[in-house]
Design an enzyme around this catalytic site. Structure first.
Site, PDB file in Angstrom:
ATOM      1  N   LYS A 121     106.032  65.244 101.569  1.00 11.24           N
ATOM      2  CA  LYS A 121     105.544  66.273 100.587  1.00 11.24           C
ATOM      3  C   LYS A 121     105.839  67.704 101.151  1.00 11.24           C
ATOM      4  O   LYS A 121     106.257  68.572 100.469  1.00 11.24           O
ATOM      5  CB  LYS A 121     104.105  66.039 100.434  1.00 11.24           C
ATOM      6  CG  LYS A 121     103.482  66.759  99.320  1.00 11.24           C
ATOM      7  CD  LYS A 121     102.059  67.183  99.389  1.00 11.24           C
ATOM      8  CE  LYS A 121     102.148  68.326 100.264  1.00 11.24           C
ATOM      9  NZ  LYS A 121     100.845  68.888 100.308  1.00 11.24           N
ATOM     10  N   ASP A 139     101.971  65.592  95.651  1.00 12.94           N
ATOM     11  CA  ASP A 139     100.660  65.532  96.451  1.00 12.94           C
ATOM     12  C   ASP A 139      99.481  64.965  95.460  1.00 12.94           C
ATOM     13  O   ASP A 139      99.903  64.195  94.488  1.00 12.94           O
ATOM     14  CB  ASP A 139     100.103  67.061  96.558  1.00 12.94           C
ATOM     15  CG  ASP A 139      99.708  67.908  95.378  1.00 12.94           C
ATOM     16  OD1 ASP A 139      99.940  67.373  94.280  1.00 12.94           O
ATOM     17  OD2 ASP A 139      99.162  68.986  95.374  1.00 12.94           O
TER      18      ASP A 139
END
Ligand code: SF4
Length: 215
Positions: A121, A139
């Protein structure tokens, strides 16, 4: 409503109301964005923005951070979640940037994820925000709203599966913006516990709205 129509409606809405969108993290260089993104894991951008000005004043780049003692870095980020491991990672990733990448934050996904404390991420945030590449960081907000709005099937049960599904369905040129749109929608409207369905522009077709009909 077909899934393709959902994508179309969602992207059209955001492109109209929020054509210029970016991260809420504050930074002055690619390295500082990397540091801020590492700090933002399981923490709010607001809190990160409170500590980074002083942190960056002492350690503005990888060269300075690589020389730091993790204990000293810790003293600047103690109000952030998981401060001990993050302080250690910040120093270690800075050393790696100095030793393996000539002092420059790398711009390839594999190189970024080879850095201590940098997951997929975080690496995708760097690709999208710092290097303007077609990337979709997933996320907790992006994951949640993608499911709630029916953009991804229930079977997309991991961040990577959601990333792949979104990447397949969103035009490359819009991917980075779509990341911010979905994230901000999750942060301010489709919040985790009590989503604000009453003011949501997608309430007309959101399959999850019935779960929150007490709004
Ligand atoms: S209608 Fe409610 S659950 Fe659906 S996307 Fe909007 S805020 Fe989230």
């Amino acid at each position: 409503m077909k899934r393709s129509e959902r994508y179309e409606a969602v992207l059209r809405h955001f492109a109209e109301v929020s054509p210029h969108v970016t991260t809420e993290l504050e930074f002055g260089s690619v390295f500082q964005l990397l540091v801020a993104t590492v700090l933002s894991a399981q923490c709010t951008d607001k809190r990160v923005n409170q500590v980074t000005p002083e942190l960056f004043r002492h350690y503005p780049d990888a060269a300075a951070m690589a020389e730091a003692d993790p204990e000293d870095v810790l003293s600047f980020i103690s109000s952030i979640s998981y401060p001990n491991s993050k302080a250690k990672h910040l120093v270690e990733l800075s050393v790696a940037i100095q030793e393996k990448f000539g002092g420059k934050v790398p711009s390839a996904l594999d190189d970024l994820t080879s850095l201590p404390g940098v997951g997929r991420k975080t690496a995708n945030v760097l690709l999208a925000v710092a290097f303007s590449k077609a990337a979709m960081p997933v996320d907790t907000h992006v994951y949640r709203v993608s499911h709630r709005m029916g953009l991804v099937p229930k079977s997309a049960a991991t961040p990577l599966a959601v990333e792949r599904c979104l990447t397949k369905n969103i035009p490359e040129a819009l991917l980075a913006d779509a990341h911010h749109w979905l994230l901000l929608h999750g942060r301010y409207v489709c919040t985790s516990r009590k989503p604000h369905c009453e003011k949501c522009p997608f309430k007309g077709f959101c399959p999850k709205i019935m779960d929150f009909k007490g709004y």
